[in-house]
Motif scaffolding. Structure first.
Motif, PDB file in Angstrom:
ATOM      1  N   ARG A   1     -21.561  77.431  20.126  1.00 30.35           N
ATOM      2  CA  ARG A   1     -22.479  77.624  19.006  1.00 30.35           C
ATOM      3  C   ARG A   1     -23.465  78.730  19.373  1.00 30.35           C
ATOM      4  NH1 ARG A   1     -23.868  75.852  14.383  1.00 30.35           N
ATOM      5  NH2 ARG A   1     -26.004  76.293  13.770  1.00 30.35           N
TER       6      ARG A   1
ATOM      7  N   ASN B   1     -20.779  80.914  13.395  1.00 32.22           N
ATOM      8  CA  ASN B   1     -20.392  79.712  14.129  1.00 32.22           C
ATOM      9  C   ASN B   1     -19.151  79.052  13.541  1.00 32.22           C
ATOM     10  OD1 ASN B   1     -22.223  79.662  16.285  1.00 32.22           O
ATOM     11  ND2 ASN B   1     -23.865  79.011  14.913  1.00 32.22           N
TER      12      ASN B   1
ATOM     13  N   GLU C   1     -26.798  80.813  19.201  1.00 29.55           N
ATOM     14  CA  GLU C   1     -28.215  80.578  18.893  1.00 29.55           C
ATOM     15  C   GLU C   1     -28.983  81.843  19.244  1.00 29.55           C
ATOM     16  OE1 GLU C   1     -28.986  77.338  21.505  1.00 29.55           O
ATOM     17  OE2 GLU C   1     -27.839  75.906  20.298  1.00 29.55           O
TER      18      GLU C   1
END
Lengths: 114, 114
Positions: free
Chosen positions: B5, B107, B7
């Motif tokens: 993921r 994502n 970020e």
């Protein structure tokens, strides 16, 4: 008013006990691939062999096992990226490229509206 | 392999001597707007009044002057966001929303390819 420019630092997280993949970690993997040596990669980054080794070892938790494998060729012993390590590098650099493209668009559109 | 993921931490830079606008700075401006007071905003963020005041003062360099203005109403003296401060907050939050939308798409597409 000065035109703002959006900048970001990218991280890839994998959940659980896995470390977060960031620019420094990915650079370490790329340098190991370049030099065929954890020792030389650590030196190029200005970190200790021990720190580099721990970073590499922890990356196992991101996926499918070791990201670095040993090789022996004639009198040379070295390290190279295992497929799991190559996958991490490719994933990060691909996300980074897509993010950079998006930021170019975002920055074209950034104006301070009053 | 665990699904990564992406970020990011967003910053808006304005060049020159201007400070970088980040989550903490924007939150300070929002809290000043909420409380009508630099003192209370600083307390809510756990920073000193002096630190908050310096952050606010430096933000002048981002654009068109003071981001906070004083107001006096009856027996109450306070601070509120000036238009330049509102513009900075709106700019940052808008960039953040667009970035969040992009990261959702990114994502969805992130897979470790071998």
């Amino acid at each position: 008013m000065a035109k703002p420019r959006a900048e970001v630092s990218l991280r890839l997280s994998f959940g659980g006990q896995a470390p977060t993949l960031d620019e420094r970690t990915v650079r370490l993997l790329e340098l190991i691939d370049l030099h065929g040596s954890i020792t030389q990669a650590a030196r190029a980054l200005g970190i200790s062999y021990r720190t580099a080794w721990i970073l590499v070892d922890e990356l196992k938790a991101c996926g499918e096992g070791s990201v670095v494998s040993a090789f022996r060729g004639g009198t040379i012993n070295g390290s190279r990226l295992a497929p799991a390590g190559q996958a991490l590098v490719e994933q990060f650099r691909r996300a980074e490229r897509e993010l950079a493209n998006f930021l170019d668009q975002l920055n074209d559109g950034l104006r301070l509206e009053r």
